[in-house]
Write an enzyme that holds these catalytic residues in place. Sequence first.
Site, PDB file in Angstrom:
ATOM      1  CG  ASN A 167     -38.857  36.082 -15.192  1.00  0.00           C
ATOM      2  OD1 ASN A 167     -39.478  36.880 -15.878  1.00  0.00           O
ATOM      3  ND2 ASN A 167     -38.257  35.020 -15.688  1.00  0.00           N
ATOM      4  CB  CYS A 206     -38.976  36.860 -21.223  1.00  0.00           C
ATOM      5  SG  CYS A 206     -39.592  35.639 -20.055  1.00  0.00           S
ATOM      6  CG  HIS A 237     -36.041  38.913 -19.062  1.00  0.00           C
ATOM      7  ND1 HIS A 237     -37.154  39.342 -18.378  1.00  0.00           N
ATOM      8  CD2 HIS A 237     -36.095  37.551 -19.036  1.00  0.00           C
ATOM      9  CE1 HIS A 237     -37.839  38.304 -17.970  1.00  0.00           C
ATOM     10  NE2 HIS A 237     -37.219  37.206 -18.350  1.00  0.00           N
TER      11      HIS A 237
HETATM   12  O1  UT7 Z   1     -37.640  34.365 -18.118  1.00  0.00           O
HETATM   13  C1  UT7 Z   1     -36.773  33.470 -18.740  1.00  0.00           C
HETATM   14  C2  UT7 Z   1     -37.074  32.109 -18.329  1.00  0.00           C
HETATM   15  N1  UT7 Z   1     -36.454  31.581 -17.173  1.00  0.00           N
HETATM   16  C3  UT7 Z   1     -35.150  31.719 -16.808  1.00  0.00           C
HETATM   17  O2  UT7 Z   1     -34.385  32.481 -17.318  1.00  0.00           O
HETATM   18  C4  UT7 Z   1     -34.655  30.803 -15.722  1.00  0.00           C
HETATM   19  C5  UT7 Z   1     -33.328  30.172 -16.084  1.00  0.00           C
HETATM   20  N2  UT7 Z   1     -32.848  29.216 -15.101  1.00  0.00           N
HETATM   21  C6  UT7 Z   1     -32.509  29.555 -13.834  1.00  0.00           C
HETATM   22  O3  UT7 Z   1     -32.596  30.705 -13.449  1.00  0.00           O
HETATM   23  C7  UT7 Z   1     -31.984  28.483 -12.918  1.00  0.00           C
HETATM   24  O4  UT7 Z   1     -31.705  27.329 -13.665  1.00  0.00           O
HETATM   25  C8  UT7 Z   1     -32.961  28.125 -11.743  1.00  0.00           C
HETATM   26  C9  UT7 Z   1     -33.006  29.275 -10.760  1.00  0.00           C
HETATM   27  C10 UT7 Z   1     -34.342  27.858 -12.315  1.00  0.00           C
HETATM   28  C11 UT7 Z   1     -32.467  26.871 -11.014  1.00  0.00           C
HETATM   29  O5  UT7 Z   1     -31.153  27.074 -10.550  1.00  0.00           O
HETATM   30  P1  UT7 Z   1     -30.059  25.912 -10.741  1.00  0.00           P
HETATM   31  O6  UT7 Z   1     -28.824  26.388 -10.089  1.00  0.00           O
HETATM   32  O7  UT7 Z   1     -30.012  25.598 -12.211  1.00  0.00           O
HETATM   33  O8  UT7 Z   1     -30.650  24.730  -9.883  1.00  0.00           O
HETATM   34  P2  UT7 Z   1     -31.187  23.297 -10.350  1.00  0.00           P
HETATM   35  O9  UT7 Z   1     -32.472  23.420 -11.110  1.00  0.00           O
HETATM   36  O10 UT7 Z   1     -30.082  22.569 -11.040  1.00  0.00           O
HETATM   37  O11 UT7 Z   1     -31.465  22.627  -8.950  1.00  0.00           O
HETATM   38  C12 UT7 Z   1     -30.411  22.395  -8.022  1.00  0.00           C
HETATM   39  C13 UT7 Z   1     -31.028  21.822  -6.761  1.00  0.00           C
HETATM   40  C14 UT7 Z   1     -31.982  20.647  -7.002  1.00  0.00           C
HETATM   41  O12 UT7 Z   1     -31.771  19.723  -5.963  1.00  0.00           O
HETATM   42  P3  UT7 Z   1     -30.899  18.382  -6.204  1.00  0.00           P
HETATM   43  O13 UT7 Z   1     -31.606  17.668  -7.332  1.00  0.00           O
HETATM   44  O14 UT7 Z   1     -29.541  18.870  -6.600  1.00  0.00           O
HETATM   45  O15 UT7 Z   1     -30.976  17.707  -4.890  1.00  0.00           O
HETATM   46  C15 UT7 Z   1     -33.362  21.257  -6.866  1.00  0.00           C
HETATM   47  O16 UT7 Z   1     -34.307  20.340  -6.411  1.00  0.00           O
HETATM   48  O17 UT7 Z   1     -31.815  22.823  -6.095  1.00  0.00           O
HETATM   49  C16 UT7 Z   1     -33.110  22.293  -5.808  1.00  0.00           C
HETATM   50  N3  UT7 Z   1     -34.061  23.401  -5.863  1.00  0.00           N
HETATM   51  C17 UT7 Z   1     -34.442  24.077  -4.777  1.00  0.00           C
HETATM   52  N4  UT7 Z   1     -34.126  23.977  -3.474  1.00  0.00           N
HETATM   53  C18 UT7 Z   1     -34.682  24.826  -2.624  1.00  0.00           C
HETATM   54  C19 UT7 Z   1     -34.674  23.922  -6.968  1.00  0.00           C
HETATM   55  N5  UT7 Z   1     -35.459  24.942  -6.592  1.00  0.00           N
HETATM   56  C20 UT7 Z   1     -35.340  25.065  -5.241  1.00  0.00           C
HETATM   57  C21 UT7 Z   1     -35.894  25.944  -4.297  1.00  0.00           C
HETATM   58  N6  UT7 Z   1     -35.549  25.780  -3.001  1.00  0.00           N
HETATM   59  N7  UT7 Z   1     -36.761  26.934  -4.624  1.00  0.00           N
END
Ligand code: UT7
Length: 315
Positions: A272, A108, A242
């Site tokens: 992204n 990125c 970014h």
């Molecule tokens: O380019 C640079 C690289 N990448 C980034 O900068 C990304 C950085 N990270 C993020 O943006 C966030 O951490 C994410 C958007 C990837 C995830 O958000 P989060 O608030 O950290 O969610 P999480 O990974 O902790 O997941 C929370 C819940 C999980 O369910 P449980 O285990 O709590 O039941 C996931 O399974 O949300 C669930 N989940 C979804 N549910 C519906 C994860 N993705 C999805 C989805 N739809 N697409």
Amino acid sequence: MKIIGTGSALPARQVTNDEISQFLDTGDAWICPRTGIRSRHVISDEQLEDLAVEAAQKALDMAGLGAKDIDFFICSNVVSEHVTPGLSCIIAARMGICCPMIDINCACPGFIYAMDIAETYFQAGKVERVLIVCAEEPSRMTSWEDRSTCVLFGDGAGAAVFTRGDKLKAVKLNAEPAPDKISQYRTLMPTPFVTKEEESTPLLMQGREVFRFAVTTSVRDISELVERCGLTLDQVNWFMIHQANMRIIDAIREGLGVEAERFPTNIADHGNSSSASCPILLDECNRKGMFKPGDVLVFSAFGAGLLSAAAVLEW
Ligand code: UT7
């Protein structure tokens, strides 16, 4: 150095959250509040180099230059269909660019890393006009059965042309190597000699840890760099962050204590696009006429590696 042209290009196909919810257990109700993304452009029948060439040509046209006027070309790309030669050579062959060229894979922050390399060449007196193209297709890296990654990314290309000048005021490159935080493996050709087990994977990401890294490094990199330039945050006109997640952008903004008006975004309908994200945002803002001569732009990006980078550029 200074910027004399910008360009960008996006795939024609735009995929909404509702469309993804037709084949995956997810939907707008989760994706939009957690990421700020409503839709993303995704490669279908284009080649990545089609987008790269379009973005580069627009940047050259704005600069009033032809392909032969470029004397150094840097291409930022994480993955393309070509293992060799580098994507730079594929783009150059299509456009008639004929100068030294290199490909970098800095994920990125690739645009900022490329600007730093270009500036070094300018300072060494080796170049007069540099083209940077960032072209990415992260939609081909993720598994479209993994809702935690595929909804986040979009494809595209951004480009900028630079010439001699004193507008790039400062750059900070940063690395905190942790290859497991965002990774993808591909297997190479088998040989009669390889005995270890190898397996291709889709993109894997430890989202929460990357989120923390992004916010912490961006707030620190921007604060340090602005101070190093003898400026205050009030004197920065545009924060070009970014476009990874709207919550990341908001957290950086809150960490710096700056109002939203100075943080342009396009994440809602782009997602992204890795290293293409910053130059696409730059081109879109430029073509809207948002930048005035003397405006201070601060770039900040973070991603796989883990790498981060920031830059201060006067318009
Ligand atoms: O380019 C640079 C690289 N990448 C980034 O900068 C990304 C950085 N990270 C993020 O943006 C966030 O951490 C994410 C958007 C990837 C995830 O958000 P989060 O608030 O950290 O969610 P999480 O990974 O902790 O997941 C929370 C819940 C999980 O369910 P449980 O285990 O709590 O039941 C996931 O399974 O949300 C669930 N989940 C979804 N549910 C519906 C994860 N993705 C999805 C989805 N739809 N697409």
